[in-house]
Design an enzyme around this catalytic site. Sequence first.
Site, mmCIF file in Angstrom:
data_model
loop_
_atom_site.group_PDB
_atom_site.id
_atom_site.type_symbol
_atom_site.label_atom_id
_atom_site.label_comp_id
_atom_site.label_asym_id
_atom_site.label_seq_id
_atom_site.Cartn_x
_atom_site.Cartn_y
_atom_site.Cartn_z
ATOM 1 N N ILE A 1 0.843 -1.208 0.000
ATOM 2 C CA ILE A 1 0.000 0.000 0.000
ATOM 3 C C ILE A 1 0.874 1.253 0.000
ATOM 4 C CG2 ILE A 1 -1.929 1.199 1.116
ATOM 5 C CD1 ILE A 1 -2.680 -1.499 2.439
ATOM 6 N N ASP B 1 11.960 2.619 5.510
ATOM 7 C CA ASP B 1 11.527 1.223 5.378
ATOM 8 C C ASP B 1 12.639 0.300 5.845
ATOM 9 O OD1 ASP B 1 9.133 -0.170 3.386
ATOM 10 O OD2 ASP B 1 10.783 -1.427 4.100
ATOM 11 N N GLU C 1 3.736 -5.466 10.132
ATOM 12 C CA GLU C 1 3.585 -6.860 9.715
ATOM 13 C C GLU C 1 2.095 -7.050 9.461
ATOM 14 O OE1 GLU C 1 5.911 -9.150 9.268
ATOM 15 O OE2 GLU C 1 7.563 -7.897 9.976
ATOM 16 N N SER C 2 1.726 -7.652 8.322
ATOM 17 C CA SER C 2 0.301 -7.615 7.970
ATOM 18 C C SER C 2 -0.324 -8.950 7.575
ATOM 19 C CB SER C 2 0.083 -6.618 6.828
ATOM 20 O OG SER C 2 0.676 -7.118 5.643
ATOM 21 N N THR D 1 -6.574 -1.335 10.100
ATOM 22 C CA THR D 1 -7.364 -2.373 9.418
ATOM 23 C C THR D 1 -8.750 -2.516 10.034
ATOM 24 O OG1 THR D 1 -7.479 -4.766 9.117
ATOM 25 C CG2 THR D 1 -6.168 -4.020 10.946
ATOM 26 N N ASP D 2 -9.694 -3.010 9.236
ATOM 27 C CA ASP D 2 -11.029 -3.320 9.778
ATOM 28 C C ASP D 2 -10.996 -4.562 10.668
ATOM 29 O OD1 ASP D 2 -10.641 -5.265 7.791
ATOM 30 O OD2 ASP D 2 -12.566 -4.914 6.794
ATOM 31 N N GLU D 3 -9.882 -5.329 10.626
ATOM 32 C CA GLU D 3 -9.837 -6.579 11.384
ATOM 33 C C GLU D 3 -9.831 -6.351 12.894
ATOM 34 O OE1 GLU D 3 -7.247 -9.620 9.780
ATOM 35 O OE2 GLU D 3 -7.395 -8.745 7.787
ATOM 36 N N TYR E 1 -2.302 -10.852 14.615
ATOM 37 C CA TYR E 1 -2.153 -9.672 13.751
ATOM 38 C C TYR E 1 -3.131 -8.568 14.153
ATOM 39 C CZ TYR E 1 -3.249 -6.614 9.854
ATOM 40 O OH TYR E 1 -3.534 -5.504 9.103
ATOM 41 N N ALA F 1 -4.862 -8.176 16.826
ATOM 42 C CA ALA F 1 -4.644 -7.697 18.202
ATOM 43 C C ALA F 1 -3.497 -6.691 18.237
ATOM 44 C CB ALA F 1 -4.348 -8.880 19.122
ATOM 45 N N LYS G 1 -2.505 -4.769 15.765
ATOM 46 C CA LYS G 1 -2.942 -3.513 15.137
ATOM 47 C C LYS G 1 -3.888 -2.761 16.076
ATOM 48 C CE LYS G 1 -2.234 -2.032 11.484
ATOM 49 N NZ LYS G 1 -1.148 -1.095 11.032
ATOM 50 N N ARG H 1 -7.893 -22.007 8.365
ATOM 51 C CA ARG H 1 -7.005 -21.184 9.212
ATOM 52 C C ARG H 1 -7.527 -21.231 10.647
ATOM 53 N NH1 ARG H 1 -6.871 -14.966 7.439
ATOM 54 N NH2 ARG H 1 -5.148 -15.592 6.114
HETATM 55 P P1 TYD Z 1 -5.687 -12.712 3.346
HETATM 56 O O1 TYD Z 1 -5.361 -12.198 1.981
HETATM 57 O O2 TYD Z 1 -4.619 -13.416 4.113
HETATM 58 O O3 TYD Z 1 -6.269 -11.465 4.168
HETATM 59 P P2 TYD Z 1 -7.006 -11.430 5.640
HETATM 60 O O4 TYD Z 1 -6.818 -12.724 6.308
HETATM 61 O O5 TYD Z 1 -6.268 -10.330 6.303
HETATM 62 O O6 TYD Z 1 -8.438 -11.110 5.347
HETATM 63 O O7 TYD Z 1 -6.919 -13.685 3.243
HETATM 64 C C1 TYD Z 1 -8.152 -13.278 2.699
HETATM 65 C C2 TYD Z 1 -9.123 -14.430 2.845
HETATM 66 O O8 TYD Z 1 -8.658 -15.493 2.033
HETATM 67 C C3 TYD Z 1 -9.200 -14.975 4.253
HETATM 68 O O9 TYD Z 1 -10.541 -15.362 4.517
HETATM 69 C C4 TYD Z 1 -8.308 -16.204 4.226
HETATM 70 C C5 TYD Z 1 -8.450 -16.692 2.792
HETATM 71 N N1 TYD Z 1 -7.270 -17.385 2.223
HETATM 72 C C6 TYD Z 1 -7.413 -18.657 1.656
HETATM 73 O O10 TYD Z 1 -8.517 -19.232 1.614
HETATM 74 N N2 TYD Z 1 -6.300 -19.261 1.152
HETATM 75 C C7 TYD Z 1 -5.066 -18.678 1.186
HETATM 76 O O11 TYD Z 1 -4.073 -19.307 0.726
HETATM 77 C C8 TYD Z 1 -4.943 -17.371 1.758
HETATM 78 C C9 TYD Z 1 -3.612 -16.679 1.820
HETATM 79 C C10 TYD Z 1 -6.075 -16.758 2.261
#
Ligand code: TYD
Length: 367
Positions: free
Chosen positions: A22, A42, A93-94, A143-145, A169, A171, A173, A301
């Site tokens: 970004i 950076d 770190e994002s 972030t919105d997270e 992550y 937490a 932010k 995840r």
């Molecule tokens: P990501 O790009 O890591 O952003 P965030 O977790 O910050 O939203 O992931 C976006 C969505 O995609 C999230 O729901 C997790 C999913 N995802 C997958 O399904 N497979 C992947 O390999 C990755 C990296 C993310």
Amino acid sequence: MKLPQNKQPRSCVLVTGGCGFIGTNYILREIERRNVKIVNLDKCAYSANPQNLAAAEKTDRYTLVQGDICDIDLMGDLLNDVRPAAIVHFAAESHVDRSISGPEIFVQTNMVGTSRLLEATRRHWSKLGAEEQSSFRFLHVSTDEVFGSLGADDPAFTEETPYAPNSPYSASKAASDHMVRAYHHTYGLPTLVTNCSNNYGPFQFPEKLIPLMIRNAMAGLKLPIYGDGLNVRDWLYVGDHCDAIATVLDRGRCGETYNIGGHAERTNRQVVETVCRLLDERAPLGHGKWYSDQVAFVTDRLGHDRRYAVNTEKIERELGWKPTVSFEQGMSETVQWYLDQRAWVSSVTTGEYRNWISRQYESLQTA
Ligand code: TYD
């Protein structure tokens, strides 16, 4: 010769993390559109690419300084030298998956780094004259997270939604957002906070969903969708995000936070389908093969947030910003950018990247 007022370089803006996704887009936009000087601090860690800024380097209005926001002495010296009119703080770190496998660096960079940067900024700012003090801005990009996860029918996050971060992550932010708030409330530092939804567009490091899927598809690899793929994100084109940041910096009210979103909620399945369809059109595999054949549903995840959605009424009402790039248009441009920039993709997918990808994905079970 004296330049007309609007052509005179404004005093300098200090950008942190400008070699990331970004930050790169923001610097390129600012250098092209405004007569501004930018110093980019950076650390040049794994996802940072100084070469992204080649176009800015051709001007005499851009300087890269390699250093860490955790280094408070360096930050103090830099602020003294540069005397920026504003700081736009992207450095962080994002990647959520990396925060799950190793939270410590997120604590260090996002929490400790932001608080050291704030402290160096406060010391510098407190010595400025009254006029410089009141026009100074510290804009923290978040972030919105931080707001946690929504159910399917919940209203979108507003600036008043209580913080409920779920990943290391988010937490980290959230903690950094709170420090920014505290520096405004306690010391009167003129701060602004923006909380954006998921960005996509040129220069995004291919560990995040969209560039990972494009890269894997082009390389003939699996397209790993976590869980049932029905998690929802709001997708914001990075150019729109950069416009929003510039707007908040120019006209935002100090001490306020602004949500920034793309009005584009999509499930991960829809996002991956869009990538596959665009690639089928532009780089067809032929022989009756389709990119979607590469999709694999894999182990979910840990703690995976189900849905994010952002209410952007405040920034639209107060500052007149709204997203201009539809998801379809933004995805079309993004996929084309990655097709055109195969050399960039291979230059960033180095040994460190390949190690991460094998650590992260090899152990995941395919459904
Ligand atoms: P990501 O790009 O890591 O952003 P965030 O977790 O910050 O939203 O992931 C976006 C969505 O995609 C999230 O729901 C997790 C999913 N995802 C997958 O399904 N497979 C992947 O390999 C990755 C990296 C993310």
